[in-house]
Enzyme design. Structure first.
Site, PDB file in Angstrom:
ATOM      1  CG  HIS A  15      -4.752   0.039  -4.108  1.00 18.87           C
ATOM      2  ND1 HIS A  15      -4.036   0.214  -2.935  1.00 18.87           N
ATOM      3  CD2 HIS A  15      -5.649  -0.953  -3.837  1.00 18.87           C
ATOM      4  CE1 HIS A  15      -4.500  -0.613  -2.009  1.00 18.87           C
ATOM      5  NE2 HIS A  15      -5.462  -1.337  -2.532  1.00 18.87           N
ATOM      6  CG  HIS A  64      -5.872  -8.924   1.846  1.00 23.44           C
ATOM      7  ND1 HIS A  64      -6.240  -9.339   0.583  1.00 23.44           N
ATOM      8  CD2 HIS A  64      -5.585  -7.606   1.738  1.00 23.44           C
ATOM      9  CE1 HIS A  64      -6.171  -8.312  -0.248  1.00 23.44           C
ATOM     10  NE2 HIS A  64      -5.776  -7.249   0.427  1.00 23.44           N
ATOM     11  NE  ARG A  67      -3.481  -2.304   2.828  1.00 28.04           N
ATOM     12  CZ  ARG A  67      -3.164  -3.419   3.475  1.00 28.04           C
ATOM     13  NH1 ARG A  67      -1.947  -3.525   4.039  1.00 28.04           N
ATOM     14  NH2 ARG A  67      -4.019  -4.412   3.587  1.00 28.04           N
TER      15      ARG A  67
END
Length: 330
Positions: free
Chosen positions: A256, A282, A159
């Protein structure tokens, strides 16, 4: 009447970053949502934002605000749901601070999110990534830095906040080169580096020099690279890459999309959604499942795994000459 100002101040400055451990980027996103809400409420009620009371921020006003940002500001349903999530999180905090607002908070929590179409994510292909990483001029110090940033962002699926916040001390170029990344929810993960990525990072460290900040990547003034700074670098090199990669012409490339490109590459290489989730940081593999919808090879594997039904083949036979003439080509 309970003033909003002290509650929202404690929520954004103490509860979110300290008690809940939210990142500065998330805190900033929530703050922007409340800025819009309070400006809207002050105009609607005819008072200054600092004079707003919690009792005035009721479900009716919030529904009007959600309609306003969709109809007047052109926000998507997904953005609308994000603003609503921020408001609900605040009123969850209010429940414990202002018990008299429990009924009001319950009505706000009952406001449903809006269903919306979920389009396929846009990602960068291998050719597009190569053109983008090759775009910087590596005969200059900033070109070496830009190539290292772009390469690391893609290879590790970072990110933007993770990339610009990466500390020099969290980079290891010893036997097995790797980086330690602090991601969402304060979850830390360790990622190995490709040889080519390591080579670009070594080249950057050779010219980085002594700077007063601990971050790995710095701007031309020697300060830590910012989110906006990286977006500017990416946009500049995307324009350069478009000269050699036609698919980038007229396309807006976001940071992204590099992360999405990494995810697709990892999925095609490993065929394991769990490994992709671990690589991206995640917490739930359901978040990673969006990439299964993008990768056509996953569908081809499913087709090849299913045996043919063995249906009987044949051709249509017209019952008479009149019907047959209707099927004749002109």
């Amino acid at each position: 009447m309970t003033p909003v100002a002290p509650l929202i101040t404690r929520f954004l400055r103490e509860h979110m970053p300290i008690e809940r451990g939210y990142s500065p980027h998330t805190c900033g996103t929530y703050a922007h949502a409340f800025r819009l809400l309070f400006i809207f409420a002050s105009k609607r009620l005819g008072i200054r934002p600092s004079q707003l009371c919690i009792e005035q921020i009721d479900a009716e006003l919030i529904l009007a605000f959600l309609a306003y940002i969709e109809e007047q500001r052109g926000n998507s349903a997904a953005t609308r749901n994000g603003r609503l999530a921020a408001i609900k999180a605040f009123f969850h905090y209010v429940e414990f601070s202002v018990p008299s607002a429990l009924a009001q908070a319950r009505q706000i929590h009952a406001i449903p999110g809006k269903r919306h179409d979920q389009a396929l994510i846009r990602h960068l292909t291998k050719d597009e990534v190569c053109a983008l990483i090759d775009a910087p001029d590596i005969t200059t110090r900033l070109g070496i830095r830009d190539r290292a940033m772009l390469h690391l962002c893609f290879a590790c699926g970072l990110r933007v906040s993770e990339l610009v916040g990466l500390l020099l001390e969290n980079l290891s170029l010893q036997r097995t080169p790797s980086i330690r990344v602090l991601g969402k929810g304060r979850r830390e993960r360790c990622l190995p580096l490709w040889k080519a990525t390591t080579a670009d990072l070594r080249a950057w460290l050779a010219v980085r020099g002594k700077v007063p900040v601990p971050e790995l990547f710095v701007n031309a003034q020697g300060d830590a690279m910012t989110r906006a700074g990286f977006e500017y670098v990416l946009d500049k090199h995307a324009c350069t890459a478009a000269k050699t990669c036609a698919s980038l012409n007229g396309r807006s490339v976001s940071p992204h999309q590099l992360r999405h490109g990494c995810a697709i590459t990892m999925l095609q290489a490993t065929r394991d959604i769990r490994k992709v989730a671990l690589w991206l940081g995640h917490a739930d593999t359901r978040t990673t499942e969006i990439y299964l919808r993008v990768d056509p090879l996953e569908k081809l594997d499913a087709m090849e795994a299913v045996l043919s039904l063995g249906l009987r083949r044949g051709r249509f036979k017209a019952p008479d000459a009149l019907i047959a003439s209707l099927f004749e080509p002109e």
